[in-house]
Design a protein around this motif. Sequence first.
Motif, PDB file in Angstrom:
ATOM      1  N   LEU A 166      36.480  45.577  34.896  1.00 33.95           N
ATOM      2  CA  LEU A 166      37.755  44.905  35.194  1.00 33.95           C
ATOM      3  C   LEU A 166      38.001  44.852  36.696  1.00 33.95           C
ATOM      4  O   LEU A 166      38.418  43.810  37.230  1.00 33.95           O
ATOM      5  CB  LEU A 166      38.912  45.627  34.505  1.00 33.95           C
ATOM      6  CG  LEU A 166      39.053  45.373  33.010  1.00 33.95           C
ATOM      7  CD1 LEU A 166      40.123  46.276  32.412  1.00 33.95           C
ATOM      8  CD2 LEU A 166      39.396  43.917  32.747  1.00 33.95           C
ATOM      9  N   ASN A 167      37.746  45.957  37.380  1.00 31.69           N
ATOM     10  CA  ASN A 167      37.918  45.971  38.837  1.00 31.69           C
ATOM     11  C   ASN A 167      36.959  45.003  39.519  1.00 31.69           C
ATOM     12  O   ASN A 167      37.329  44.319  40.480  1.00 31.69           O
ATOM     13  CB  ASN A 167      37.724  47.386  39.391  1.00 31.69           C
ATOM     14  CG  ASN A 167      38.916  48.268  39.143  1.00 31.69           C
ATOM     15  OD1 ASN A 167      40.007  47.784  38.863  1.00 31.69           O
ATOM     16  ND2 ASN A 167      38.726  49.569  39.218  1.00 31.69           N
ATOM     17  N   LEU A 199      35.044  54.788  28.976  1.00 32.09           N
ATOM     18  CA  LEU A 199      36.189  54.768  29.872  1.00 32.09           C
ATOM     19  C   LEU A 199      35.888  54.140  31.226  1.00 32.09           C
ATOM     20  O   LEU A 199      36.574  53.218  31.655  1.00 32.09           O
ATOM     21  CB  LEU A 199      36.696  56.214  30.065  1.00 32.09           C
ATOM     22  CG  LEU A 199      37.852  56.409  31.012  1.00 32.09           C
ATOM     23  CD1 LEU A 199      39.122  55.831  30.402  1.00 32.09           C
ATOM     24  CD2 LEU A 199      38.041  57.873  31.319  1.00 32.09           C
ATOM     25  N   LEU A 200      34.873  54.632  31.892  1.00 34.03           N
ATOM     26  CA  LEU A 200      34.650  54.215  33.275  1.00 34.03           C
ATOM     27  C   LEU A 200      34.022  52.824  33.401  1.00 34.03           C
ATOM     28  O   LEU A 200      34.376  52.076  34.305  1.00 34.03           O
ATOM     29  CB  LEU A 200      33.783  55.252  33.999  1.00 34.03           C
ATOM     30  CG  LEU A 200      34.380  56.663  34.049  1.00 34.03           C
ATOM     31  CD1 LEU A 200      33.422  57.630  34.730  1.00 34.03           C
ATOM     32  CD2 LEU A 200      35.722  56.675  34.745  1.00 34.03           C
ATOM     33  N   PRO A 231      34.319  50.063  31.333  1.00 37.23           N
ATOM     34  CA  PRO A 231      35.306  48.971  31.207  1.00 37.23           C
ATOM     35  C   PRO A 231      36.227  48.871  32.430  1.00 37.23           C
ATOM     36  O   PRO A 231      36.540  47.773  32.891  1.00 37.23           O
ATOM     37  CB  PRO A 231      36.102  49.354  29.958  1.00 37.23           C
ATOM     38  CG  PRO A 231      35.199  50.230  29.173  1.00 37.23           C
ATOM     39  CD  PRO A 231      34.379  50.961  30.178  1.00 37.23           C
ATOM     40  N   ARG A 232      36.627  50.018  32.966  1.00 36.87           N
ATOM     41  CA  ARG A 232      37.490  50.007  34.166  1.00 36.87           C
ATOM     42  C   ARG A 232      36.740  49.404  35.355  1.00 36.87           C
ATOM     43  O   ARG A 232      37.301  48.606  36.106  1.00 36.87           O
ATOM     44  CB  ARG A 232      37.949  51.422  34.480  1.00 36.87           C
ATOM     45  CG  ARG A 232      38.857  51.499  35.689  1.00 36.87           C
ATOM     46  CD  ARG A 232      39.668  52.771  35.662  1.00 36.87           C
ATOM     47  NE  ARG A 232      40.344  53.025  36.908  1.00 36.87           N
ATOM     48  CZ  ARG A 232      41.432  52.408  37.316  1.00 36.87           C
ATOM     49  NH1 ARG A 232      41.976  51.477  36.562  1.00 36.87           N
ATOM     50  NH2 ARG A 232      41.988  52.706  38.469  1.00 36.87           N
ATOM     51  N   TYR A 233      35.470  49.771  35.510  1.00 43.09           N
ATOM     52  CA  TYR A 233      34.680  49.218  36.613  1.00 43.09           C
ATOM     53  C   TYR A 233      34.536  47.704  36.463  1.00 43.09           C
ATOM     54  O   TYR A 233      34.681  46.957  37.433  1.00 43.09           O
ATOM     55  CB  TYR A 233      33.295  49.870  36.672  1.00 43.09           C
ATOM     56  CG  TYR A 233      32.352  49.108  37.565  1.00 43.09           C
ATOM     57  CD1 TYR A 233      32.450  49.215  38.952  1.00 43.09           C
ATOM     58  CD2 TYR A 233      31.396  48.249  37.029  1.00 43.09           C
ATOM     59  CE1 TYR A 233      31.612  48.486  39.781  1.00 43.09           C
ATOM     60  CE2 TYR A 233      30.550  47.527  37.856  1.00 43.09           C
ATOM     61  CZ  TYR A 233      30.665  47.643  39.220  1.00 43.09           C
ATOM     62  OH  TYR A 233      29.840  46.909  40.039  1.00 43.09           O
ATOM     63  N   VAL A 242      41.941  59.357  35.460  1.00 45.66           N
ATOM     64  CA  VAL A 242      41.779  57.895  35.448  1.00 45.66           C
ATOM     65  C   VAL A 242      43.028  57.221  34.893  1.00 45.66           C
ATOM     66  O   VAL A 242      43.524  56.245  35.457  1.00 45.66           O
ATOM     67  CB  VAL A 242      40.522  57.486  34.627  1.00 45.66           C
ATOM     68  CG1 VAL A 242      40.480  55.991  34.383  1.00 45.66           C
ATOM     69  CG2 VAL A 242      39.265  57.938  35.348  1.00 45.66           C
ATOM     70  N   ILE A 243      43.559  57.760  33.790  1.00 44.39           N
ATOM     71  CA  ILE A 243      44.770  57.178  33.202  1.00 44.39           C
ATOM     72  C   ILE A 243      45.945  57.309  34.170  1.00 44.39           C
ATOM     73  O   ILE A 243      46.751  56.399  34.321  1.00 44.39           O
ATOM     74  CB  ILE A 243      45.089  57.830  31.845  1.00 44.39           C
ATOM     75  CG1 ILE A 243      44.042  57.407  30.814  1.00 44.39           C
ATOM     76  CG2 ILE A 243      46.473  57.458  31.359  1.00 44.39           C
ATOM     77  CD1 ILE A 243      44.159  58.099  29.484  1.00 44.39           C
ATOM     78  N   ASN A 287      45.817  57.317  37.368  1.00 43.37           N
ATOM     79  CA  ASN A 287      45.676  56.339  38.448  1.00 43.37           C
ATOM     80  C   ASN A 287      46.098  54.951  38.017  1.00 43.37           C
ATOM     81  O   ASN A 287      46.478  54.135  38.859  1.00 43.37           O
ATOM     82  CB  ASN A 287      44.233  56.308  38.959  1.00 43.37           C
ATOM     83  CG  ASN A 287      43.949  57.447  39.920  1.00 43.37           C
ATOM     84  OD1 ASN A 287      44.864  58.053  40.467  1.00 43.37           O
ATOM     85  ND2 ASN A 287      42.694  57.749  40.118  1.00 43.37           N
ATOM     86  N   ILE A 288      46.001  54.667  36.732  1.00 44.92           N
ATOM     87  CA  ILE A 288      46.447  53.363  36.253  1.00 44.92           C
ATOM     88  C   ILE A 288      47.975  53.322  36.277  1.00 44.92           C
ATOM     89  O   ILE A 288      48.576  52.452  36.889  1.00 44.92           O
ATOM     90  CB  ILE A 288      45.914  53.088  34.825  1.00 44.92           C
ATOM     91  CG1 ILE A 288      44.389  53.005  34.855  1.00 44.92           C
ATOM     92  CG2 ILE A 288      46.494  51.794  34.278  1.00 44.92           C
ATOM     93  CD1 ILE A 288      43.752  52.956  33.481  1.00 44.92           C
TER      94      ILE A 288
END
Length: 194
Positions: free
Chosen positions: A49-50, A42-43, A45-47, A157-158, A160-161
């Motif tokens: 992308l950011n 989870l974290l 892939p999000r990192y 996290v979801i 926040n998206i």
Amino acid sequence: MGRAVKNIGYVLKTVNEATGSRIALSLIYNIWVTFVNLVFALLLPRYLLNAYERQAAYLEVISVLLVLWLTQIGYSLYSNYYNQVYKPVSDEKIYLHVQKRIFVKALSIPICNLDHSEYYNDFTKANEESKTRIITTMDDLFRLILDTVALSVLVYVIGNIHKVFILISAFPVIVMLLCIGCSQITTADKENDK
């Protein structure tokens, strides 16, 4: 609820008496499993992308990936030690400790009760389940706590998206809970019909 807490306390006390380090090492193992699963699924892939969107420096991204890679290596080494070396020995110590308690308890039972099949069946069942029941209960407790923490992080996290994603991701969980509830009601009805 009070009985469940009392049973959990009994399980943790028994494990601690048998092998003092098991609770701590098991907790570390379960926290590490949860952390690795959360970060890599989870974290990370999000990192990434950011980092791509804000055009982060390569050194920053490589440093984060290096730390995560070292964490993964540490997790693999600890997991192998815990599951292959420590846990089998610890399980045996817990089993022997519980067996000793069962036999000490059996010594306090009057001899005339030994002829009763009900007592004998209860004693045999307690003896057979003693190895796995306490260990399974402790592991399930740790997993439940850490899965709740992981779910909270996931929802955060979801959320926040986008808030709609929480509803979309909650739908399969609600359907699953309804299916489980319906199957339990059906099973209870079948048992009542008998």
